[in-house]
Every structure is written in structure tokens, then in C-alpha cells.
Design a protein around this motif. Structure first.
Motif, mmCIF file in Angstrom:
data_model
loop_
_atom_site.group_PDB
_atom_site.id
_atom_site.type_symbol
_atom_site.label_atom_id
_atom_site.label_comp_id
_atom_site.label_asym_id
_atom_site.label_seq_id
_atom_site.Cartn_x
_atom_site.Cartn_y
_atom_site.Cartn_z
ATOM 1 N N ASN A 2 -3.350 0.859 1.416
ATOM 2 C CA ASN A 2 -2.344 1.168 0.113
ATOM 3 C C ASN A 2 -3.174 1.734 -0.928
ATOM 4 O O ASN A 2 -4.339 1.101 -1.206
ATOM 5 C CB ASN A 2 -1.650 -0.154 -0.335
ATOM 6 C CG ASN A 2 -0.839 -0.928 0.683
ATOM 7 O OD1 ASN A 2 0.079 -0.385 1.444
ATOM 8 N ND2 ASN A 2 -1.104 -2.270 0.604
ATOM 9 N N ILE A 3 -2.766 2.985 -1.311
ATOM 10 C CA ILE A 3 -3.425 3.467 -2.468
ATOM 11 C C ILE A 3 -2.640 3.684 -3.511
ATOM 12 O O ILE A 3 -1.535 4.179 -3.200
ATOM 13 C CB ILE A 3 -4.219 4.799 -1.922
ATOM 14 C CG1 ILE A 3 -3.408 6.041 -1.401
ATOM 15 C CG2 ILE A 3 -5.262 4.679 -0.981
ATOM 16 C CD1 ILE A 3 -3.962 7.214 -1.106
ATOM 17 N N THR A 4 -3.014 3.755 -4.768
ATOM 18 C CA THR A 4 -2.222 4.147 -5.985
ATOM 19 C C THR A 4 -2.809 5.538 -6.323
ATOM 20 O O THR A 4 -4.075 5.650 -6.603
ATOM 21 C CB THR A 4 -2.340 3.178 -6.861
ATOM 22 O OG1 THR A 4 -1.770 1.901 -6.427
ATOM 23 C CG2 THR A 4 -1.327 3.570 -8.186
ATOM 24 N N THR A 28 1.488 4.595 -3.555
ATOM 25 C CA THR A 28 2.305 4.532 -4.746
ATOM 26 C C THR A 28 1.799 5.399 -5.926
ATOM 27 O O THR A 28 0.524 5.509 -6.169
ATOM 28 C CB THR A 28 2.153 3.296 -5.323
ATOM 29 O OG1 THR A 28 2.402 2.226 -4.267
ATOM 30 C CG2 THR A 28 2.993 2.803 -6.294
ATOM 31 N N ILE A 60 -0.527 -0.385 -9.418
ATOM 32 C CA ILE A 60 -1.759 -0.883 -8.876
ATOM 33 C C ILE A 60 -1.799 -1.998 -8.176
ATOM 34 O O ILE A 60 -2.588 -2.327 -7.082
ATOM 35 C CB ILE A 60 -2.791 -0.811 -10.206
ATOM 36 C CG1 ILE A 60 -3.042 0.516 -10.699
ATOM 37 C CG2 ILE A 60 -3.956 -1.614 -9.599
ATOM 38 C CD1 ILE A 60 -4.116 0.310 -11.750
ATOM 39 N N ALA A 63 -2.821 -2.638 -4.370
ATOM 40 C CA ALA A 63 -3.521 -1.473 -3.855
ATOM 41 C C ALA A 63 -4.996 -1.812 -3.374
ATOM 42 O O ALA A 63 -5.307 -2.863 -3.567
ATOM 43 C CB ALA A 63 -3.752 -0.582 -4.939
ATOM 44 N N ASP A 64 -5.456 -0.996 -2.293
ATOM 45 C CA ASP A 64 -6.780 -1.102 -1.691
ATOM 46 C C ASP A 64 -7.723 -0.227 -2.672
ATOM 47 O O ASP A 64 -8.780 -0.546 -2.727
ATOM 48 C CB ASP A 64 -6.797 -0.911 -0.150
ATOM 49 C CG ASP A 64 -5.920 -1.991 0.712
ATOM 50 O OD1 ASP A 64 -6.289 -3.296 0.416
ATOM 51 O OD2 ASP A 64 -5.210 -1.312 1.255
ATOM 52 N N VAL A 66 -7.423 3.000 -5.813
ATOM 53 C CA VAL A 66 -7.081 3.920 -6.837
ATOM 54 C C VAL A 66 -7.630 5.278 -7.163
ATOM 55 O O VAL A 66 -8.639 5.463 -6.844
ATOM 56 C CB VAL A 66 -7.089 3.070 -8.349
ATOM 57 C CG1 VAL A 66 -6.490 4.117 -9.264
ATOM 58 C CG2 VAL A 66 -6.412 1.782 -8.107
#
Length: 205
Positions: A2-4, A28, A60, A63-64, A66
Motif C-alpha cells: 500500500n502506498i500513499t 491512496t 497515510i 500505508a507501507d 509515502v
């Protein structure tokens, strides 16, 4: 994973977004204008101002890593947002962040005590953007986050070639430009496979 992404509608941010979705990551994006993004099953779009801490914190959470490509655009949005991003990352125990800066905040080769934008190496007369990016660097450097600031020089549109030169804290010798595509490609790789933690990275052809 998961990245933001912040700045997902900009030139570099949108290319990082495209690569992430193409690779099957869950992304996201907090944006002011959702209509600028194409819906995707792995994309969560949050609408609002990046200076709204509750929204930013929501973006955030979980998330893994950003990624930020927030621009300056003659405003203080970037420097207003960075303390909030740092706070939200600490709150959510998120360690990794890659941001896009500018070659102006790399060290000068002629005077190592100065940033490039403060020295004769920089040809730019207007320094507002570099000053804003320098504040971001100084704030990130004071944290325990696993940060990297990618610092491209002149940034024309262009596809990724996968070929570039990089140097920690300095602009590669005689570096003149680097395309949007290659800047995004390098930054995306750095997000997933950190090579320059706690460092600025100069990038050019």
C-alpha cells in the motif's frame, strides 16, 4: 503493498501513480481535483486539501510507504504540509517516504557549506521554490523517518529510458536535464527498493 501519493495529478506524481497501479500496488491519493484521475480498482481517491490533517492522516493510515510530488507553485502548500505528513507518518508508524525536490537543494561543489541555489552554480534568479524545498529537507533530516529526496535538475517532459546518473547529495558532474519519465521511474524504484535512505539524490543524464 500500500502506498500513499501526494501530488498525484502532477507530472511526476501521475507517472508514479501509473507505475504503482500497473504493478498491482494499492494506491491512496489525496487530491484537490479527483476528476483529474482515472478510477481504478486499486486506487482510493480522497478529495481535499493536503493541509487538512484529518484527511491527510486518513490517507497515510495503513500505508507501507509515502510518495510526495507536491509542488511549490508560488505558495507555501509544500512547507505547510510536510510537518503534517511527518506527524501522520509517526502516528501511523509509517517509516518510508520519497519526495521530489530540486537540484537547487543539493550541496554546492564550489562551496560545500552552501546549497546549489545559494551558490554561483545555480543560474536561477528566483529562489522561492528552492527555499521551500530546503525547508522540507531540513525538516525530514531532523526525523527518524527513512526519507529520500530525489533532486532533478531541468525537468522536461519525456518518456522513461531507464538510464540516468545519480549522486548522493550532489548533482552529477555536468548534469543538465532529466526527463519527467526517468525522474518518476527512479523515484518509484527508490520507493520500493531503498538505496539512498536519509539522503538527497542528484539525478541527471
Amino acid at each position: 503493498m500500500n502506498i500513499t501519493i501526494f501530488g498525484a495529478t502532477g507530472r511526476v506524481g501521475n507517472e508514479v501513480l501509473r507505475r504503482g497501479l500497473q504493478d498491482g500496488l494499492h494506491v491512496t491519493a489525496l487530491v484537490r481535483t479527483p476528476s483529474k484521475l482515472t478510477p481504478h480498482e486499486n486506487l482510493t481517491i480522497l478529495e481535499g486539501d493536503i493541509r487538512d490533517f484529518s484527511l491527510l492522516n486518513k490517507a497515510i493510515e495503513g500505508a507501507d510507504a509515502v510518495f510526495s510530488a507536491i509542488g511549490t507553485d508560488k505558495t507555501t502548500t509544500l512547507t505547510d504540509a510536510i510537518p503534517l505528513i511527518i506527524e501522520a507518518m509517526n502516528k501511523g508508524d509509517v517509516k518510508r517516504i520519497v519526495t521530489i525536490g530540486t537540484a537547487g537543494i543539493l550541496q554546492s561543489r564550489t562551496n560545500s557549506e552552501l546549497y546549489r541555489f545559494q551558490s554561483t552554480e545555480s543560474k536561477r534568479r528566483l529562489t522561492f521554490a528552492a527555499e521551500e524545498h530546503a525547508k522540507v529537507y531540513e525538516q525530514l533530516a531532523a526525523t527518524n523517518l527513512e526519507w529520500t529526496i530525489v533532486c532533478p535538475t531541468y525537468l522536461p517532459d519525456g518518456e522513461a529510458t531507464g538510464e540516468w546518473r545519480t549522486e548522493r547529495n550532489f548533482l552529477p558532474q555536468d548534469g543538465v536535464e532529466i526527463s519527467v519519465g526517468d525522474t518518476a521511474f527512479f523515484a518509484y524504484n527508490e520507493l520500493l527498493d531503498p538505496q539512498f535512505v536519509a539522503s538527497r539524490v542528484g539525478i541527471a543524464y
